[in-house]
Design a protein around this motif. Sequence first.
Motif, PDB file in Angstrom:
ATOM      1  N   ALA A  26       0.824  -1.214   0.000  1.00  0.00           N
ATOM      2  CA  ALA A  26       0.000   0.000   0.000  1.00  0.00           C
ATOM      3  C   ALA A  26       0.855   1.260   0.000  1.00  0.00           C
ATOM      4  O   ALA A  26       0.556   2.221  -0.725  1.00  0.00           O
ATOM      5  CB  ALA A  26      -0.939  -0.010   1.204  1.00  0.00           C
ATOM      6  N   SER A  50      -4.650  -4.275   0.924  1.00  0.00           N
ATOM      7  CA  SER A  50      -3.832  -3.240   0.276  1.00  0.00           C
ATOM      8  C   SER A  50      -4.714  -2.286  -0.524  1.00  0.00           C
ATOM      9  O   SER A  50      -4.546  -1.061  -0.465  1.00  0.00           O
ATOM     10  CB  SER A  50      -2.786  -3.880  -0.643  1.00  0.00           C
ATOM     11  OG  SER A  50      -1.880  -4.679   0.083  1.00  0.00           O
ATOM     12  N   VAL A  51      -5.664  -2.845  -1.274  1.00  0.00           N
ATOM     13  CA  VAL A  51      -6.587  -2.009  -2.050  1.00  0.00           C
ATOM     14  C   VAL A  51      -7.472  -1.176  -1.118  1.00  0.00           C
ATOM     15  O   VAL A  51      -7.737  -0.001  -1.377  1.00  0.00           O
ATOM     16  CB  VAL A  51      -7.459  -2.886  -2.975  1.00  0.00           C
ATOM     17  CG1 VAL A  51      -8.551  -2.052  -3.641  1.00  0.00           C
ATOM     18  CG2 VAL A  51      -6.603  -3.567  -4.022  1.00  0.00           C
ATOM     19  N   ALA A  52      -7.893  -1.776   0.000  1.00  0.00           N
ATOM     20  CA  ALA A  52      -8.775  -1.069   0.933  1.00  0.00           C
ATOM     21  C   ALA A  52      -8.085   0.126   1.577  1.00  0.00           C
ATOM     22  O   ALA A  52      -8.715   1.170   1.813  1.00  0.00           O
ATOM     23  CB  ALA A  52      -9.276  -2.032   2.006  1.00  0.00           C
ATOM     24  N   ASN A  68      -9.612   7.433  -6.876  1.00  0.00           N
ATOM     25  CA  ASN A  68      -9.257   7.243  -5.467  1.00  0.00           C
ATOM     26  C   ASN A  68     -10.447   7.517  -4.542  1.00  0.00           C
ATOM     27  O   ASN A  68     -10.719   6.750  -3.607  1.00  0.00           O
ATOM     28  CB  ASN A  68      -8.102   8.183  -5.111  1.00  0.00           C
ATOM     29  CG  ASN A  68      -7.461   7.849  -3.782  1.00  0.00           C
ATOM     30  OD1 ASN A  68      -6.739   6.877  -3.660  1.00  0.00           O
ATOM     31  ND2 ASN A  68      -7.740   8.657  -2.763  1.00  0.00           N
ATOM     32  N   ILE A  91     -12.993   4.675  -4.669  1.00  0.00           N
ATOM     33  CA  ILE A  91     -12.610   3.538  -3.822  1.00  0.00           C
ATOM     34  C   ILE A  91     -12.797   3.888  -2.357  1.00  0.00           C
ATOM     35  O   ILE A  91     -13.273   3.075  -1.554  1.00  0.00           O
ATOM     36  CB  ILE A  91     -11.147   3.142  -4.101  1.00  0.00           C
ATOM     37  CG1 ILE A  91     -10.977   2.694  -5.553  1.00  0.00           C
ATOM     38  CG2 ILE A  91     -10.697   2.033  -3.144  1.00  0.00           C
ATOM     39  CD1 ILE A  91      -9.539   2.406  -5.936  1.00  0.00           C
ATOM     40  N   LEU A 143      -3.747  -8.615  -0.844  1.00  0.00           N
ATOM     41  CA  LEU A 143      -4.205  -7.786  -1.956  1.00  0.00           C
ATOM     42  C   LEU A 143      -5.458  -7.006  -1.581  1.00  0.00           C
ATOM     43  O   LEU A 143      -5.554  -5.792  -1.855  1.00  0.00           O
ATOM     44  CB  LEU A 143      -4.486  -8.675  -3.168  1.00  0.00           C
ATOM     45  CG  LEU A 143      -5.039  -7.965  -4.410  1.00  0.00           C
ATOM     46  CD1 LEU A 143      -4.081  -6.886  -4.884  1.00  0.00           C
ATOM     47  CD2 LEU A 143      -5.330  -8.968  -5.523  1.00  0.00           C
ATOM     48  N   ALA A 144      -6.419  -7.675  -0.934  1.00  0.00           N
ATOM     49  CA  ALA A 144      -7.678  -7.012  -0.585  1.00  0.00           C
ATOM     50  C   ALA A 144      -7.452  -5.871   0.403  1.00  0.00           C
ATOM     51  O   ALA A 144      -8.000  -4.767   0.224  1.00  0.00           O
ATOM     52  CB  ALA A 144      -8.648  -8.040   0.003  1.00  0.00           C
ATOM     53  N   LEU A 189     -13.594  -8.342  -2.234  1.00  0.00           N
ATOM     54  CA  LEU A 189     -12.447  -8.831  -2.999  1.00  0.00           C
ATOM     55  C   LEU A 189     -12.079 -10.259  -2.615  1.00  0.00           C
ATOM     56  O   LEU A 189     -11.759 -11.087  -3.474  1.00  0.00           O
ATOM     57  CB  LEU A 189     -11.251  -7.897  -2.798  1.00  0.00           C
ATOM     58  CG  LEU A 189     -11.366  -6.510  -3.435  1.00  0.00           C
ATOM     59  CD1 LEU A 189     -10.195  -5.631  -3.025  1.00  0.00           C
ATOM     60  CD2 LEU A 189     -11.432  -6.631  -4.955  1.00  0.00           C
ATOM     61  N   LEU A 246      -5.201   1.620   0.363  1.00  0.00           N
ATOM     62  CA  LEU A 246      -4.440   2.421  -0.596  1.00  0.00           C
ATOM     63  C   LEU A 246      -4.909   3.866  -0.703  1.00  0.00           C
ATOM     64  O   LEU A 246      -4.075   4.789  -0.722  1.00  0.00           O
ATOM     65  CB  LEU A 246      -4.493   1.736  -1.971  1.00  0.00           C
ATOM     66  CG  LEU A 246      -3.760   2.420  -3.110  1.00  0.00           C
ATOM     67  CD1 LEU A 246      -2.255   2.426  -2.844  1.00  0.00           C
ATOM     68  CD2 LEU A 246      -4.058   1.707  -4.435  1.00  0.00           C
TER      69      LEU A 246
END
Length: 275
Positions: A87, A144-146, A113, A116, A141-142, A128, A148
Amino acid sequence: MKPSLFSGAKPNAVIGGLLVGGLLAVVLVGYVWTPYDPIAIDLAHPLAPPSWKHWFGSDEFGRDVLSRAMLGARISVSIALGVVIAAVTVGTLIGATAGFLRGWVDRVIMSVNDAILAFPGMLLALALIAVLGSNRSSIILALSVAYLPSIVRVVRGAVMSIREREYVEASKVVGDSALYTMARHILPNALPPVVVLATSLFGWVVLSESALSFLGVGVPPPAPTWGNMLSAARPYMENASWLSVTPGVCIALTLLGVNLLGDALRDRLDPRRDA
């Protein structure tokens, strides 16, 4: 000599450092030794209370709670580090690009951005994981996206402030490329708030990973995590309280240590501290 983080440190810095250091020590020890096999079933000693044989007792399958908590610490720390590295790295690159270039690039990046960011982080992570499956890579991954978007906004704000400084303008005047100016003058000065946010992010990820495991969508059994240990302990709250106390205390002490250490870092890196 430049003062260290703990020179003249306040109690919160010392306590936070000791708690986080203790967590890392447990993780390192757990890589080479645990009192028992964390996933070995011993049906002859189920729900054994804390004793000299099992310091933190055993669970419903006779598995040693201390050994499972040590392995759970390793899993939580590895996931948290993976999320923080991913992230922060990606968020810094995106936020720095948006803040430095501005214009339509900034508008496009921040629109995505903000879209999200409009989703609750835990709900986005659950969605995710439902698509990718419950495994360690999917969780990293999930989450990190949350998380980010928070990194992107902080870095963008810092870069937009720094790019107006005199030394940045001087770098442009002497003919330095935008990439050189970014790497040499802007990013190093934008790091302090990112470091503080990364420290806090570590604690948030530990809590989020525990929550996902508690809900049954984290690292799948028989691998122990603090979250699934808490979930498995629910039927035994009355007659085997040690099953829930151990992972609960581990989560609480980890969050306390990370928050105290984050406060110490913020105070140390705050340019107004010595003003």
